[in-house]
Design an enzyme around this catalytic site. Structure first.
Site, PDB file in Angstrom:
ATOM      1  N   HIS A  47       5.797  12.865 -11.019  1.00 23.56           N
ATOM      2  CA  HIS A  47       6.246  11.486 -11.162  1.00 23.56           C
ATOM      3  C   HIS A  47       6.203  10.809  -9.797  1.00 23.56           C
ATOM      4  O   HIS A  47       6.082  11.478  -8.766  1.00 23.56           O
ATOM      5  CB  HIS A  47       7.672  11.433 -11.714  1.00 23.56           C
ATOM      6  CG  HIS A  47       7.786  11.913 -13.134  1.00 23.56           C
ATOM      7  ND1 HIS A  47       6.920  11.523 -14.133  1.00 23.56           N
ATOM      8  CD2 HIS A  47       8.674  12.753 -13.716  1.00 23.56           C
ATOM      9  CE1 HIS A  47       7.263  12.095 -15.264  1.00 23.56           C
ATOM     10  NE2 HIS A  47       8.325  12.854 -15.050  1.00 23.56           N
ATOM     11  N   SER A  48       6.333   9.488  -9.800  1.00 23.27           N
ATOM     12  CA  SER A  48       6.345   8.786  -8.514  1.00 23.27           C
ATOM     13  C   SER A  48       7.400   9.389  -7.598  1.00 23.27           C
ATOM     14  O   SER A  48       7.167   9.546  -6.402  1.00 23.27           O
ATOM     15  CB  SER A  48       6.628   7.301  -8.725  1.00 23.27           C
ATOM     16  OG  SER A  48       5.616   6.686  -9.486  1.00 23.27           O
ATOM     17  N   GLU A  49       8.576   9.678  -8.132  1.00 21.45           N
ATOM     18  CA  GLU A  49       9.630  10.330  -7.353  1.00 21.45           C
ATOM     19  C   GLU A  49      10.401  11.334  -8.197  1.00 21.45           C
ATOM     20  O   GLU A  49      10.574  11.131  -9.400  1.00 21.45           O
ATOM     21  CB  GLU A  49      10.633   9.315  -6.783  1.00 21.45           C
ATOM     22  CG  GLU A  49      10.320   8.828  -5.384  1.00 21.45           C
ATOM     23  CD  GLU A  49       9.351   7.670  -5.387  1.00 21.45           C
ATOM     24  OE1 GLU A  49       8.841   7.327  -4.297  1.00 21.45           O
ATOM     25  OE2 GLU A  49       9.106   7.108  -6.455  1.00 21.45           O
ATOM     26  N   THR A  50      10.843  12.383  -7.514  1.00 17.41           N
ATOM     27  CA  THR A  50      11.854  13.291  -8.050  1.00 17.41           C
ATOM     28  C   THR A  50      13.092  13.139  -7.180  1.00 17.41           C
ATOM     29  O   THR A  50      13.006  13.167  -5.944  1.00 17.41           O
ATOM     30  CB  THR A  50      11.362  14.747  -8.039  1.00 17.41           C
ATOM     31  OG1 THR A  50      10.260  14.877  -8.958  1.00 17.41           O
ATOM     32  CG2 THR A  50      12.470  15.711  -8.453  1.00 17.41           C
TER      33      THR A  50
ATOM     34  N   HIS B 106      13.927   3.038  -8.038  1.00 13.80           N
ATOM     35  CA  HIS B 106      13.976   3.436  -9.447  1.00 13.80           C
ATOM     36  C   HIS B 106      14.587   4.826  -9.617  1.00 13.80           C
ATOM     37  O   HIS B 106      15.288   5.086 -10.599  1.00 13.80           O
ATOM     38  CB  HIS B 106      12.586   3.341 -10.087  1.00 13.80           C
ATOM     39  CG  HIS B 106      11.719   4.542  -9.922  1.00 13.80           C
ATOM     40  ND1 HIS B 106      10.997   4.793  -8.775  1.00 13.80           N
ATOM     41  CD2 HIS B 106      11.441   5.572 -10.770  1.00 13.80           C
ATOM     42  CE1 HIS B 106      10.318   5.916  -8.922  1.00 13.80           C
ATOM     43  NE2 HIS B 106      10.574   6.414 -10.119  1.00 13.80           N
TER      44      HIS B 106
END
Length: 271
Positions: free
Chosen positions: A43-46, A74
């Site tokens: 994902h874009s971020e964890t 987010h």
């Protein structure tokens, strides 16, 4: 150890921006382990959380599939959603200790309100080649955390299709390089004021579906342009889309949105 996939800045599944949130721990796992899990999640971020002595305060770190980042909106929203909705935290507000200072999240009207710092903002000359890289010429350019390219209208923003890595060399003088926000005014009468997109090969993300941290520069810029404190944004990532409302509060910006849990999983590996 559990983790959740949360669609942030969305009021329904499969919209907004997915973030993985890992169950809070008492000690940080090894950095290499966190980076490997973020790459696995893709994902874009964890988001990774560490508990403190206070039930409403957590340390928070964010990893893209390629590196740790100093600020992510987010995944902060997603972390707060997990703590309240999935883990039953009873705190009225949550405070996160991060590389960008303390960030506070509150529940509001079926959604959430984040309190973030305003980024520095200064108008700059259009960098040579930026219009060609994006596929349209900006009417003005601003340096902030990211480079902000303002287009003539929302249709121009929606129609962009830069090639992979095209904006990697832009953003000198910004807090982060190789990441470009493109924004344009919506058609009068729409239920939002601004349409934007985020191209971020500098942090390993070609295009991000919903970028809360971009509001730290976009909010003051368009609040000034519109002559009011509150601005409504649509981030027009193809096939998803995300909604934000921002309100200026001095040197802080309040960022409002919703979130939805779409998946819960249990890791079969340990840090």
């Amino acid at each position: 150890m559990r983790q959740w996939t949360i669609d942030a800045f969305a009021d329904r599944p499969f919209a907004g921006n997915p973030a993985s949130v890992v169950e809070p721990v008492a000690r940080w796992p090894d950095d290499a382990w966190m980076q490997a899990l973020a790459q696995e999640n893709n994902h874009s971020e964890t988001a990774f959380l560490r508990t403190t002595d206070e039930p409403g305060r957590f340390a928070l770190r964010w990893f893209t599939p390629s590196r740790e980042v100093p600020l992510c909106g987010h995944a902060t929203l997603a972390a707060a959603h997990v703590l309240w909705r999935e883990l039953g935290n009873g705190s009225a507000a949550l405070t996160f200790e991060t590389a960008s200072g303390g960030l506070t999240v509150r529940r509001q009207d079926g959604g959430y309100e984040m309190d973030f710092p305003v980024d520095p903002l200064s108008r700059v000359a259009t960098p040579e080649g930026l219009g060609e890289a994006l596929g349209a010429e900006p009417v003005e350019v601003w340096a902030s955390r990211y480079l902000i390219a303002v287009m003539k209208d929302a249709d121009t923003v929606r129609g962009l299709s830069p090639r992979a890595g095209a904006v990697l060399r832009f953003g000198a003088g910004c807090l982060e390089q190789g990441q470009v926000v493109v924004a344009g005014p919506a058609v009068p009468g729409e239920d939002h004021d601004v349409v934007d997109r985020f191209f971020g090969p500098g942090c390993g993300i070609e295009e991000d579906p919903a970028t809360g941290s971009a509001r730290c520069g976009l909010a003051p810029l368009f609040a000034d342009k519109l002559g009011r404190e509150t601005v409504r944004f649509v981030q027009a990532y193809p096939g998803r889309g995300a909604r934000f409302e921002t309100q200026m509060a001095g040197d802080r910006v309040l960022i409002r949105g919703q979130a939805v849990t779409v998946m819960e999983g249990r890791l079969r590996i340990t840090p």
